[in-house]
Design a protein around this motif. Structure first.
Motif, short mmCIF file in Angstrom:
data_model
loop_
_atom_site.label_atom_id
_atom_site.label_comp_id
_atom_site.label_asym_id
_atom_site.label_seq_id
_atom_site.Cartn_x
_atom_site.Cartn_y
_atom_site.Cartn_z
N VAL A 88 38.18 21.63 -4.09
CA VAL A 88 37.93 21.23 -5.47
C VAL A 88 38.51 19.84 -5.73
O VAL A 88 37.89 19.00 -6.41
CB VAL A 88 38.51 22.27 -6.44
N ALA A 89 39.70 19.58 -5.18
CA ALA A 89 40.31 18.27 -5.39
C ALA A 89 39.46 17.17 -4.78
O ALA A 89 39.21 16.12 -5.39
CB ALA A 89 41.72 18.27 -4.79
N GLU A 90 38.97 17.39 -3.58
CA GLU A 90 38.13 16.38 -2.94
C GLU A 90 36.80 16.21 -3.72
O GLU A 90 36.30 15.09 -3.88
CB GLU A 90 37.83 16.81 -1.50
N GLN A 91 36.29 17.29 -4.24
CA GLN A 91 35.02 17.21 -4.98
C GLN A 91 35.21 16.43 -6.27
O GLN A 91 34.34 15.67 -6.69
CB GLN A 91 34.51 18.63 -5.27
N THR A 110 42.13 31.68 1.52
CA THR A 110 40.87 31.18 0.94
C THR A 110 41.12 30.39 -0.34
O THR A 110 40.50 29.34 -0.58
CB THR A 110 39.93 32.36 0.66
N ASN A 111 42.01 30.87 -1.20
CA ASN A 111 42.32 30.15 -2.45
C ASN A 111 42.93 28.78 -2.16
O ASN A 111 42.61 27.80 -2.86
CB ASN A 111 43.29 30.97 -3.30
N VAL A 112 43.77 28.73 -1.15
CA VAL A 112 44.39 27.43 -0.80
C VAL A 112 43.31 26.45 -0.36
O VAL A 112 43.27 25.28 -0.80
CB VAL A 112 45.46 27.62 0.30
N GLN A 131 40.20 26.55 -1.08
CA GLN A 131 39.30 26.26 -2.22
C GLN A 131 39.90 25.19 -3.12
O GLN A 131 39.17 24.33 -3.62
CB GLN A 131 39.05 27.55 -3.02
N GLN A 132 41.24 25.23 -3.33
CA GLN A 132 41.88 24.22 -4.16
C GLN A 132 41.75 22.83 -3.53
O GLN A 132 41.47 21.84 -4.22
CB GLN A 132 43.36 24.57 -4.35
N GLN A 133 41.89 22.75 -2.22
CA GLN A 133 41.73 21.46 -1.56
C GLN A 133 40.29 20.95 -1.68
O GLN A 133 40.06 19.77 -1.92
CB GLN A 133 42.11 21.61 -0.07
#
Length: 483
Positions: free
Chosen positions: A289-292, A281-283, A285-287
């Motif tokens: 956030v980067a796209e956002q 899930t953390n992985v 979520q990081q992707q």
């Protein structure tokens, strides 16, 4: 033929006799009057007054007359409009029913005929009701409320006994007198029965309380026996429940131990699965956030461009609207200021002209007034020169009251003067005040000399004496013309 004529004559005579008989019977029937058992005929005429009751009689017209007198029962209410006061002073309202009739004996019928024969039923009942109400008032005044309410028959007996004499005088008799209702405005009658009601209610409450007491005792004894039996049964039940609960607790304990062992194994496997899921899930979520962040950066760049375009549009709008409007407003204000300036200049010039004209008019008025006053002073001076000694003295003496009044004016403001006099000398007491006023008046010539700087003796020396003619001043002759 003769026999036939005779027969016809007999028939005619017979018919005439029959007709005459019928006519006599009809006349007799009209003269005959009958009286039923409920009425009496009062016949009066040349044979005197007679009473006919329950039979008939012949009444001869023109020499006799008759009237019917009812012997029927009269029933009417006796209800005085005013309150009746008992022996206790309690005001009550009594409503009763009276039955009265004319007595059947001839003397009573004659007496009733004398008083009621020509009166209507309403008038007759009104007279009787007045007598009955008066007796009722007297009887009620001799009784108490309790006697009236509890012994209505006694009240009726008293009414019949009391009214008997008056009714006999009118040829009447009281058949019955019954009280329908007795009431009062102060609830005396209502409260009269409350002691008995309270006593009966008290006895009933006592009996009910005793019955409830006995019932409560029996109920308590039954409840006590039931409680003992219930306690023994509860004790046995508790013992049985305790043994059963001990067996259940042991079984529950073994079951809980097995459940805990199984639960520990399940939690370990669940923790491993949860940890792997959390890492994944953390992985993700990081992707996300980067796209956002990239999307927000693009949005901000677009917003900056939009704001720059809006700024340029607002600048053009301000130039097109505000600056032009300001230029128009400036020209309008300059035009208004110039108009106001011209108006103020015109008003100032008008005020100046008006002030100058007013000043010239006032100066001319002052000049005319001064000239007139100068002429008046000259005339007055010439008049003063015509005065002799008597006129001057009169003028001085006529002015003395004003001077003395001015000197004495302070005394008018004094509310009260207290004079203490020893009686020594002439200027003592009230004379002291008037003496001081006289001295003040004597100082007036000296005051005049001080203020004017002229001696009175010199003034009078310059004034013509009485009777002296004034010599007009010599008019200088005109100078001779020089050659």
């Amino acid at each position: 033929m003769a026999s036939v004529g005779f027969s016809n004559g007999v028939l005619v005579v017979t018919a005439l006799m029959v007709v005459a008989t019928l006519m006599l019977l009809t006349v007799f029937a009209r003269l005959y009057r009958k009286a039923g058992p409920h009425e009496a005929l009062v016949v009066y005429g040349f044979r005197g007054t007679r009473i006919v009751k329950g039979r008939g009689t012949v009444i001869f017209p023109m020499i006799e007359n008759w009237h019917e007198l009812s012997l029927e029962l009269m029933s009417f209410d006796v209800a005085p409009q005013q309150d009746l006061y008992t022996r206790q002073g309690v005001a009550v309202t009594v409503e009763a029913v009276a039955q009265i009739k004319v007595k059947s004996d001839p003397e009573s019928i004659l007496t009733a005929a004398e008083q009621f024969l020509t009166k209507s039923d309403e008038e007759r009942e009104g007279l009787i009701r007045l007598v009955m109400e008066g007796h009722l008032r007297g009887i009620i005044g001799q009784l108490t409320v309790e006697e009236i309410v509890k012994q209505p028959e006694m009240v009726g007996d008293r009414m019949r006994a009391t009214c008997a004499d008056d009714m006999n005088k009118m040829g009447l008799e009281v058949i019955s007198f019954t009280i329908k209702e007795v009431r009062d405005k102060n609830e005396y009658i209502t409260n009269m029965g409350r002691p008995d009601v309270a006593r009966i209610k008290r006895d009933a409450d006592v009996a009910a309380a005793e019955a409830e007491r006995d019932t409560a005792i029996k109920r308590a004894e039954a409840q006590r026996a039931a409680a003992v039996a219930k306690a023994q049964a509860d004790q046995e039940r508790v013992m049985a429940e305790t043994l059963s609960q001990a067996k259940q607790a042991e079984a529950q304990r073994d079951l809980d131990i097995k459940k805990a062992s199984y639960l520990e194994t399940v939690k370990k496997q669940q923790a491993q699965a949860d940890k792997a899921y959390e890492i994944q899930t953390n992985v993700m979520q990081q992707q996300v956030v980067a796209e956002q962040v990239k999307i927000e950066q693009v949005q901000k760049e677009q917003q900056i461009k939009v704001q720059e375009a809006e700024i340029q549009r607002r600048e053009r709008e301000l130039i097109a609207t505000v600056l032009k409007q300001a230029e128009i407003e400036r020209k309008r204000i300059e035009t208004l200021a110039e108009a106001e300036k011209q108006r103020l200049i015109a008003e100032a010039e008008g005020h100046a002209d008006a002030t100058r004209t007013q000043g010239q008019a006032e100066a001319e008025i002052i000049f005319k007034k001064g000239e007139a006053e100068a002429k008046a002073m000259n005339v007055k001076a010439e008049a003063y020169q015509e005065w002799n000694q008597a006129a001057v003295v009169d003028r001085l003496i006529s002015g003395l009251p004003d001077v003395v009044r001015a000197l004495a004016s302070p005394l008018a403001n004094v509310d009260r003067i207290t004079i203490v006099s020893t009686g020594d000398g002439e200027a003592a007491g009230m004379n002291k005040v008037t003496g001081d006023l006289t001295k003040m008046a004597a100082q007036i010539p000296a005051l005049f000399e001080t203020l004017s700087g002229m001696q009175m003796s010199e003034l009078f020396a310059k004034i013509r004496t009485i009777g002296e003619k004034r010599t007009p001043p010599a008019t200088p002759s005109p100078a001779a013309p020089q050659s």
